[in-house]
Design an enzyme around this catalytic site. Structure first.
Site, PDB file in Angstrom:
ATOM      1  N   ARG A 147       0.850  -1.182   0.000  1.00 55.59           N
ATOM      2  CA  ARG A 147       0.000   0.000   0.000  1.00 55.59           C
ATOM      3  C   ARG A 147       0.890   1.237   0.000  1.00 55.59           C
ATOM      4  NH1 ARG A 147      -3.821   2.096   4.914  1.00 55.59           N
ATOM      5  NH2 ARG A 147      -1.823   3.035   5.498  1.00 55.59           N
ATOM      6  N   TYR A 159      -3.213  11.331   7.140  1.00 54.66           N
ATOM      7  CA  TYR A 159      -3.321   9.908   7.461  1.00 54.66           C
ATOM      8  C   TYR A 159      -2.232   9.069   6.789  1.00 54.66           C
ATOM      9  CZ  TYR A 159      -4.944   5.123   6.941  1.00 54.66           C
ATOM     10  OH  TYR A 159      -5.007   3.755   6.916  1.00 54.66           O
ATOM     11  N   ASP A 220      -5.203   3.889  -0.019  1.00 54.81           N
ATOM     12  CA  ASP A 220      -6.347   4.100   0.868  1.00 54.81           C
ATOM     13  C   ASP A 220      -6.765   5.563   0.821  1.00 54.81           C
ATOM     14  OD1 ASP A 220      -8.246   4.108   2.843  1.00 54.81           O
ATOM     15  OD2 ASP A 220      -6.923   3.404   4.446  1.00 54.81           O
ATOM     16  N   HIS A 222      -9.388   6.647   2.523  1.00 57.24           N
ATOM     17  CA  HIS A 222      -9.825   6.874   3.909  1.00 57.24           C
ATOM     18  C   HIS A 222     -11.066   7.756   4.014  1.00 57.24           C
ATOM     19  CE1 HIS A 222      -8.551   6.512   8.276  1.00 57.24           C
ATOM     20  NE2 HIS A 222      -8.314   5.314   7.746  1.00 57.24           N
ATOM     21  N   GLU A 246      -8.984   1.915  -1.912  1.00 55.17           N
ATOM     22  CA  GLU A 246      -9.749   1.594  -0.709  1.00 55.17           C
ATOM     23  C   GLU A 246     -10.496   2.811  -0.179  1.00 55.17           C
ATOM     24  OE1 GLU A 246      -8.738   0.327   3.924  1.00 55.17           O
ATOM     25  OE2 GLU A 246      -7.209   0.126   2.365  1.00 55.17           O
ATOM     26  N   GLU A 272     -14.111  -1.440   6.051  1.00 60.50           N
ATOM     27  CA  GLU A 272     -13.444  -1.669   7.328  1.00 60.50           C
ATOM     28  C   GLU A 272     -14.229  -1.080   8.503  1.00 60.50           C
ATOM     29  OE1 GLU A 272     -10.239   1.971   7.819  1.00 60.50           O
ATOM     30  OE2 GLU A 272      -9.645   0.219   6.661  1.00 60.50           O
ATOM     31  N   ARG A 293     -13.743  -5.448   2.894  1.00 63.60           N
ATOM     32  CA  ARG A 293     -12.697  -5.046   3.833  1.00 63.60           C
ATOM     33  C   ARG A 293     -13.089  -5.300   5.291  1.00 63.60           C
ATOM     34  NH1 ARG A 293      -8.219  -4.209   4.727  1.00 63.60           N
ATOM     35  NH2 ARG A 293      -8.120  -2.041   5.406  1.00 63.60           N
ATOM     36  N   GLU A 349      -4.447  -7.630   4.780  1.00 67.68           N
ATOM     37  CA  GLU A 349      -3.656  -6.540   5.339  1.00 67.68           C
ATOM     38  C   GLU A 349      -2.872  -7.068   6.533  1.00 67.68           C
ATOM     39  OE1 GLU A 349      -4.324  -1.931   6.851  1.00 67.68           O
ATOM     40  OE2 GLU A 349      -5.998  -3.338   6.902  1.00 67.68           O
ATOM     41  N   TRP A 412     -11.519  12.001   8.346  1.00 68.22           N
ATOM     42  CA  TRP A 412     -10.096  11.730   8.498  1.00 68.22           C
ATOM     43  C   TRP A 412      -9.685  10.540   7.653  1.00 68.22           C
ATOM     44  CZ3 TRP A 412      -7.876   7.427  11.339  1.00 68.22           C
ATOM     45  CH2 TRP A 412      -6.482   7.471  11.441  1.00 68.22           C
TER      46      TRP A 412
END
Length: 412
Positions: A147, A159, A220, A222, A246, A272, A293, A349, A412
């Site tokens: 990643r 992040y 990602d 996020h 992601e 996630e 995820r 992951e 975030w």
């Protein structure tokens, strides 16, 4: 197999972890992960005050019945606190059943569908030389997929960038290793979506030029983009052949993924922060994602995530289970057993826990040539060293949050 004792153990070796330990009358023990990053004590209270009293005297062999009882009898269903608590019970009961059978859990789930689990690591850098060094370091550690997270000019802290550790907290802790900072208040970071969208494609062009076309690369987002911004990024990244993009947009608005899908062929990974199969139902059915995820720890355990992934398999959607360091070694072991057994495994992951954590949680899994294996010890293959755990009491910690340049709080 009658449950005689259930204990909630909180320890903070490299970060805070919540572990449920169930003991049967005949001396079998099982561990479950109930860690909820930044809200750990909420799950501790839920377990201690509401769930543990219901477990004493129950039959540890009844995994499905216990899951349904804990989910349905509370009436107020779902949510991260409830599902993390139920997950801990589910994992612990699978751990006990494996020990009773003398088998690793993956054998009870149908046996191995592969020799090992390909995992991806987290490379990052504020600027390209630092990012390249991080990618090379991960390759040296054996990672076959990586990643890529990068700094953005004009933004001081965002992040997933390891080098920010000295800027936002304890410089001895890698920021991407544990973004939750210990202290009374969350750390404020900054964000500018336009600057990010303009900068990122050039980063991936440079990475491909440096490392070639074959290494699987992931990124990602996020949850920080609107649907049309996510669609633009997915399209801009198509020349660099990502393994996945992601959390490109907040997935609570699931219809938004239809817009993203219309504009890009970049594979999408979502989920996630989801807690149940109901969060995934429509986006799996409508084939709006490519990778699930979900985390064993946050979705109620092995039992419901296996059902979710079996459903996803009908649509050729694969697993991409959440596995950073806010999933304890117990939760990671559960993910490995599940990933080894299902047919539609995609990638796992994997972030290595710190040395203190590895002393608290004694693990049997292996990491060889970029592949994980949970090992063949009965149960999940993780044991808790209670004496070591007692050396590290809970410390208050919060995940960071974002503000835009004008001061608006942002995802975030």
């Amino acid at each position: 197999m009658i449950i005689d004792q259930a204990e909630v153990i909180v320890t903070s070796p490299d970060r805070n972890f919540v572990t449920l330990k169930i003991t049967t009358a005949d001396g079998l023990t099982g561990l479950g992960d109930a860690t909820l990053n930044g809200r750990e004590l909420a799950v501790v209270a839920y377990l201690t005050e509401h769930v543990v009293p219901l477990l004493i005297g129950a039959d540890a062999a009844k995994i499905e019945d216990t899951w349904q009882f804990l989910y349905r009898s509370a009436y107020w269903r779902r949510g991260p606190v409830t599902m993390a608590a139920i997950a801990a019970v589910d994992m612990a009961l699978w751990d006990i059943k494996g020990k009773a059978a003398g088998m690793p859990v993956y054998q009870l789930l149908g046996g191995a569908s592969r020799n090992g689990l390909m995992a991806y690591g987290h490379a990052s850098g504020k600027e390209l030389p630092e990012l390249f060094d991080s990618i090379r370091s991960h390759q040296e550690q054996g990672y076959r997929a990586i990643r890529v997270q990068t700094g953005v000019p004009t933004l001081k802290a965002i992040y997933g960038i390891a080098a920010q550790g000295a800027d936002v907290g304890d410089a001895s802790v890698r920021y991407d290793h544990e973004p939750a900072r210990r202290g009374a208040k969350p750390v404020e970071e900054d964000w500018d979506t336009r600057a990010y969208l303009n900068h990122l494609p050039g980063v991936f062009e440079a990475v491909r030029n440096e490392f070639g076309p074959d290494i699987p690369l992931l990124h990602d987002g996020h949850h920080r983009m609107t649907p049309i911004q996510a669609a633009r990024l997915g399209k801009d990244l198509e020349p660099y052949d990502l393994f996945w993009l992601e959390d490109c947009t907040p997935a609570e608005n699931q219809e938004a993924l239809r817009l993203v899908r219309q504009h890009t062929t970049t594979p999408l990974a979502i989920g996630e922060i989801f807690n149940t199969v109901w969060d995934f139902k429509d986006i799996i059915r409508d084939q709006l994602i490519d990778y699930v995820r979900g985390a064993v720890t946050h979705m109620g355990g092995i039992s419901p995530l296996k059902k979710t992934l079996d459903y996803a398999a009908m649509y050729q959607i694969r697993s991409g289970m959440h596995g950073p360091t806010d999933i304890s070694p117990v939760g990671m072991a559960a993910a490995m057993h599940l990933g080894l057994s299902i047919h539609n495994f995609g990638i796992q992951e994997y972030m290595r826990h710190g040395a203190k954590t590895d002393q608290v949680f004694e693990q049997s899994f292996t990491w060889t040539d970029g592949y994980l294996h949970p090992g063949d010890k009965p149960g999940l293959g993780v044991e808790l060293n209670v004496d070591e755990a007692g050396k590290y009491p809970y410390e208050q910690a919060y995940l960071p949050y974002n503000r835009l340049l004008d001061g608006t709080v942002h995802d975030w």
